[in-house]
Design an enzyme around this catalytic site. Sequence first.
Site, PDB file in Angstrom:
ATOM      1  N   GLU A   1       0.806  -1.214   0.000  1.00 42.41           N
ATOM      2  CA  GLU A   1       0.000   0.000   0.000  1.00 42.41           C
ATOM      3  C   GLU A   1       0.845   1.273   0.000  1.00 42.41           C
ATOM      4  OE1 GLU A   1      -3.120   0.435  -0.378  1.00 42.41           O
ATOM      5  OE2 GLU A   1      -3.830  -1.630  -0.276  1.00 42.41           O
TER       6      GLU A   1
ATOM      7  N   GLU B   1       7.771 -22.063   7.019  1.00 40.17           N
ATOM      8  CA  GLU B   1       8.144 -21.240   8.176  1.00 40.17           C
ATOM      9  C   GLU B   1       9.226 -21.884   9.033  1.00 40.17           C
ATOM     10  OE1 GLU B   1       5.387 -21.964  11.958  1.00 40.17           O
ATOM     11  OE2 GLU B   1       4.296 -20.996  10.321  1.00 40.17           O
TER      12      GLU B   1
END
Length: 268
Positions: A78, A109
């Site tokens: 953004e 992960e």
Amino acid sequence: MNTTESSSLYDDLEKLDIITLLQSINKEDQKVALAIEKILPSIQKLVEEIVQRMRKGGRLFYIGAGTSGRLGILDASECPPTYGVPHDLVIGIIAGGDAAIRKAVENAEDNAEQAWEDIVSFGFNEQDTVIGIAASGTTPYVIGGVKSAKSKGLLTACITCNLNTPLAEEVEFPIEVVVGPEFVTGSTRMKAGTAQKLVLNMISTTVMIKLGRVKGNKMVDMQLSNEKLVKRGTKMIMEATGLSEDDSKAKLLEFGSVRAAVESFYQK
């Protein structure tokens, strides 16, 4: 204590009616902002360091897995449209690569070496900052990434929702937002995720303001990627210059940003 995995304060959820479920979730959500309020000084110190480094050419990396990784990518993605900054100024990286944005990548992960390799693929310098995001504070991908980054001279921080975690021990600026047990036990996409999102909002917004990407309270460098934003920019120029709507829109489209259009008007 592993607060993020502790048992919910509510039980027999399947027996509750819909309004009670909604009210209870809302009650828990209200605790998040109060938890963040307690650690604002820690966020302040981190932002001060990030701003100094970015003024010297540094960038900001977010690294995470699962929900945490997605939130970092959301915040990073953004920044260019909102503030008109390059796409490689704030970078979100998720364990398992872009495919993991939509679908979990098995065991991604757990690779403690991969995060640093992912950072290196973008290039790095000693003015960069790496923020590891992990609700639990135990994710190997994130811990390994910040540990390697710190060893190379990069500034390191983390956002976690437990106290005294292995992740926090590895960074210079630990942001520990303890929001309590989740409404659904262990579902850290809920309060923990909300806390991480709010903290990321604070960090990136404050950094961009201090880097001069906001004037007054306006996003004067936003990208004109759709008609809604063109209308918003046109209104900003009308307010700043007194020009008509048509003239303001013409200036906006000519100069490509609110800032440039307004500056051109006053340079006459």
